[in-house]
Design a protein around this motif. Structure first.
Motif, PDB file in Angstrom:
ATOM      1  N   VAL A  85      53.679  89.553  45.081  1.00 38.60           N
ATOM      2  CA  VAL A  85      53.323  89.167  43.776  1.00 38.60           C
ATOM      3  C   VAL A  85      52.851  90.393  42.909  1.00 38.60           C
ATOM      4  CG1 VAL A  85      51.625  87.861  42.344  1.00 38.60           C
ATOM      5  CG2 VAL A  85      52.560  86.935  44.669  1.00 38.60           C
ATOM      6  N   GLU A  86      53.394  90.693  41.577  1.00 40.31           N
ATOM      7  CA  GLU A  86      52.845  91.577  40.728  1.00 40.31           C
ATOM      8  C   GLU A  86      51.473  91.450  40.259  1.00 40.31           C
ATOM      9  OE1 GLU A  86      54.773  93.922  36.716  1.00 40.31           O
ATOM     10  OE2 GLU A  86      55.991  92.700  37.994  1.00 40.31           O
ATOM     11  N   LEU A  87      50.821  92.388  40.319  1.00 42.53           N
ATOM     12  CA  LEU A  87      49.454  91.968  39.927  1.00 42.53           C
ATOM     13  C   LEU A  87      48.907  92.531  38.670  1.00 42.53           C
ATOM     14  CD1 LEU A  87      47.625  93.987  43.265  1.00 42.53           C
ATOM     15  CD2 LEU A  87      48.340  91.547  42.858  1.00 42.53           C
ATOM     16  N   LYS A  88      48.059  91.705  38.084  1.00 43.84           N
ATOM     17  CA  LYS A  88      47.480  92.023  36.788  1.00 43.84           C
ATOM     18  C   LYS A  88      46.210  92.489  36.644  1.00 43.84           C
ATOM     19  CE  LYS A  88      50.263  87.919  34.709  1.00 43.84           C
ATOM     20  NZ  LYS A  88      50.194  86.632  34.299  1.00 43.84           N
ATOM     21  N   LEU A  89      46.056  94.023  36.826  1.00 45.83           N
ATOM     22  CA  LEU A  89      45.062  94.618  37.043  1.00 45.83           C
ATOM     23  C   LEU A  89      44.295  94.885  35.492  1.00 45.83           C
ATOM     24  CD1 LEU A  89      46.316  97.208  39.547  1.00 45.83           C
ATOM     25  CD2 LEU A  89      44.924  95.261  39.878  1.00 45.83           C
ATOM     26  N   THR A  90      42.829  95.044  35.607  1.00 43.75           N
ATOM     27  CA  THR A  90      42.196  95.459  34.557  1.00 43.75           C
ATOM     28  C   THR A  90      41.676  96.805  34.563  1.00 43.75           C
ATOM     29  OG1 THR A  90      41.360  92.939  34.427  1.00 43.75           O
ATOM     30  CG2 THR A  90      40.274  94.700  32.973  1.00 43.75           C
ATOM     31  N   LYS A 140      49.488  82.641  41.926  1.00 47.73           N
ATOM     32  CA  LYS A 140      50.122  81.684  41.204  1.00 47.73           C
ATOM     33  C   LYS A 140      50.528  82.725  39.766  1.00 47.73           C
ATOM     34  CE  LYS A 140      50.628  77.108  39.705  1.00 47.73           C
ATOM     35  NZ  LYS A 140      49.999  75.566  40.074  1.00 47.73           N
ATOM     36  N   CYS A 141      49.493  83.574  39.494  1.00 48.00           N
ATOM     37  CA  CYS A 141      49.648  84.120  38.134  1.00 48.00           C
ATOM     38  C   CYS A 141      49.394  85.571  38.580  1.00 48.00           C
ATOM     39  CB  CYS A 141      48.647  83.900  37.318  1.00 48.00           C
ATOM     40  SG  CYS A 141      46.799  84.005  37.743  1.00 48.00           S
ATOM     41  N   GLY A 142      49.034  86.174  39.574  1.00 43.27           N
ATOM     42  CA  GLY A 142      48.801  87.603  39.886  1.00 43.27           C
ATOM     43  C   GLY A 142      47.678  88.320  39.434  1.00 43.27           C
ATOM     44  N   CYS A 143      46.715  87.509  38.734  1.00 41.82           N
ATOM     45  CA  CYS A 143      45.536  88.213  38.123  1.00 41.82           C
ATOM     46  C   CYS A 143      44.585  88.576  39.366  1.00 41.82           C
ATOM     47  CB  CYS A 143      44.762  87.129  37.350  1.00 41.82           C
ATOM     48  SG  CYS A 143      45.625  86.592  35.851  1.00 41.82           S
ATOM     49  N   VAL A 144      43.975  89.584  39.228  1.00 48.65           N
ATOM     50  CA  VAL A 144      42.941  90.324  40.253  1.00 48.65           C
ATOM     51  C   VAL A 144      41.747  90.262  39.830  1.00 48.65           C
ATOM     52  CG1 VAL A 144      42.673  92.422  41.616  1.00 48.65           C
ATOM     53  CG2 VAL A 144      44.946  91.913  41.089  1.00 48.65           C
ATOM     54  N   THR A 170      44.378  81.640  46.480  1.00 54.72           N
ATOM     55  CA  THR A 170      43.556  82.759  46.596  1.00 54.72           C
ATOM     56  C   THR A 170      44.013  83.721  47.798  1.00 54.72           C
ATOM     57  OG1 THR A 170      42.110  81.451  45.495  1.00 54.72           O
ATOM     58  CG2 THR A 170      41.229  83.505  46.659  1.00 54.72           C
ATOM     59  N   ARG A 171      44.281  84.917  47.633  1.00 55.29           N
ATOM     60  CA  ARG A 171      44.593  85.930  48.771  1.00 55.29           C
ATOM     61  C   ARG A 171      43.666  87.134  48.390  1.00 55.29           C
ATOM     62  NH1 ARG A 171      50.137  84.485  48.991  1.00 55.29           N
ATOM     63  NH2 ARG A 171      50.155  82.252  49.020  1.00 55.29           N
ATOM     64  N   PRO A 172      43.131  87.895  49.693  1.00 52.65           N
ATOM     65  CA  PRO A 172      42.137  88.637  49.574  1.00 52.65           C
ATOM     66  C   PRO A 172      42.924  90.175  49.708  1.00 52.65           C
ATOM     67  CG  PRO A 172      42.331  87.907  51.774  1.00 52.65           C
ATOM     68  CD  PRO A 172      43.157  87.057  50.965  1.00 52.65           C
ATOM     69  N   LEU A 173      42.543  90.841  48.799  1.00 54.97           N
ATOM     70  CA  LEU A 173      43.166  92.339  48.803  1.00 54.97           C
ATOM     71  C   LEU A 173      42.507  93.234  49.997  1.00 54.97           C
ATOM     72  CD1 LEU A 173      43.564  92.958  45.107  1.00 54.97           C
ATOM     73  CD2 LEU A 173      45.372  92.721  46.629  1.00 54.97           C
ATOM     74  N   ASN A 174      43.565  94.100  50.834  1.00 54.59           N
ATOM     75  CA  ASN A 174      42.934  94.891  51.738  1.00 54.59           C
ATOM     76  C   ASN A 174      41.601  94.402  52.544  1.00 54.59           C
ATOM     77  OD1 ASN A 174      44.666  96.928  50.952  1.00 54.59           O
ATOM     78  ND2 ASN A 174      43.386  97.828  49.217  1.00 54.59           N
ATOM     79  N   PRO A 175      42.278  93.269  53.309  1.00 52.00           N
ATOM     80  CA  PRO A 175      41.160  92.509  54.059  1.00 52.00           C
ATOM     81  C   PRO A 175      40.820  93.696  55.364  1.00 52.00           C
ATOM     82  CG  PRO A 175      42.930  91.443  54.556  1.00 52.00           C
ATOM     83  CD  PRO A 175      43.586  92.514  53.450  1.00 52.00           C
TER      84      PRO A 175
END
Length: 312
Positions: A85-90, A140-144, A170-175
């Protein structure tokens, strides 16, 4: 070792101890984990993608891996771009870690620059994405965003793009390693369920197509049977008409023969033999035994007799 001017030996100088393994500092480990691509080890640069296990990659590196079909062990679960999934990073507004030129300039100017400064932050509560806090992304949307933001701000809509999502998205990052194994089990179960659902959908589609084909074949067969029955009925009527015509002709012939026979009978009654009938031809009279030879009309001529060779 003493009385030589005041030198004091230390324990390390006198006793050899076993060297300890090099321990990587936690800041360095987190910096590599949250700022580097899992496949190539290069620094993360947008577009950034994440897999179901929570690892982050440069999209370019994933494409190169899929094209070359040379998958490392830590990315063997990625089958295609559908698995990431392409991430939407801030991005962090004041971050200097993502500007190498600024770091070099600051080093030359002998000023302090935090090289472990986070590049991205949570769009809801502003927490830095450096590994010290748990972050998640929505499949679903790729928002982080941070896990704390999801807990503090309840709801079923994304806090950044307002798109609706569920708990499974909901998926965790670097668990951690323990959480990663549990996530892998859930991923395999989810993929198995998706495969079974696809097979069931294909089976239902094939069944519907076969039923539709059978119905069309039944209608075509009924139409063909009606046409064949109609044709057989027409053929039967035609044969009956032909038989009637043939019967009519045979009846007429029989009537003619009967009439001719009656005429012959009437004619035969007028004369005792055919030889006496003046209207009969000579050839016709010669067929009967009553016919007389021309030389002796009063003597009947006998039939022709064949004698075998042994009588001669």
């Amino acid at each position: 070792m003493g009385c030589d001017g005041g030198s004091i030996p230390l324990r390390a100088d006198m006793i050899r101890v076993k060297k300890k393994k090099g321990v990587v500092e936690r800041d360095v480990e987190l910096d590599i984990k949250w700022k580097s691509c899992t496949i190539s080890g290069e620094r993360l640069r947008e577009p950034v993608v994440a897999c179901e296990l929570g690892s982050m990659y440069n999209k370019e590196s994933v494409l190169e891996m899929l094209i070359s079909k040379n998958k490392p062990e830590n990315a063997s679960h990625i089958r295609s771009l559908k698995d990431v999934v392409e991430l939407k990073l801030t991005p962090k507004a004041t971050s200097s870690a993502k500007k190498p030129a600024a770091v070099v300039a600051a080093a030359k100017a002998e000023t302090y620059v935090d090289v472990y400064d986070a590049e991205f932050v949570c769009p809801v509560v502003g927490i830095e994405m450096s590994g010290r806090h748990k972050f998640v992304y929505l499949a679903k949307c790729g928002c982080v965003m941070s896990e704390r933001a999801l807990k503090e701000v309840s709801g079923t809509n994304c806090h950044k793009c307002n798109e609706e999502f569920s708990a499974d998205d909901t998926r965790p990052l670097n668990p951690d390693k323990e959480d990663r194994e549990a996530i892998r089990v859930r991923m395999e179960e989810r993929r198995k369920a998706e495969k079974e659902a696809k097979l069931a959908l294909k089976a239902a589609k094939r069944k519907a197509e076969s039923e539709a084909t059978g119905q069309e074949d039944g209608e075509a067969g009924a139409t063909k049977r009606s046409k064949s029955s109609k044709k057989s009925a027409e053929d039967k009527d035609g044969k009956q008409r032909e038989a009637t015509v043939v019967l009519t002709g045979a009846t007429r012939n029989a009537l003619n023969v009967a009439e001719a026979a009656m005429t012959g009978l009437v004619t035969a009654k007028q004369y005792k033999t055919v030889a006496e009938d003046p209207s009969a031809s000579r050839v016709y009279k010669s067929l009967f035994t009553s016919a007389c030879p021309p030389e002796d009309p009063t003597k009947p001529r006998g039939n022709w007799v064949v004698f075998p060779a042994y009588h001669l």
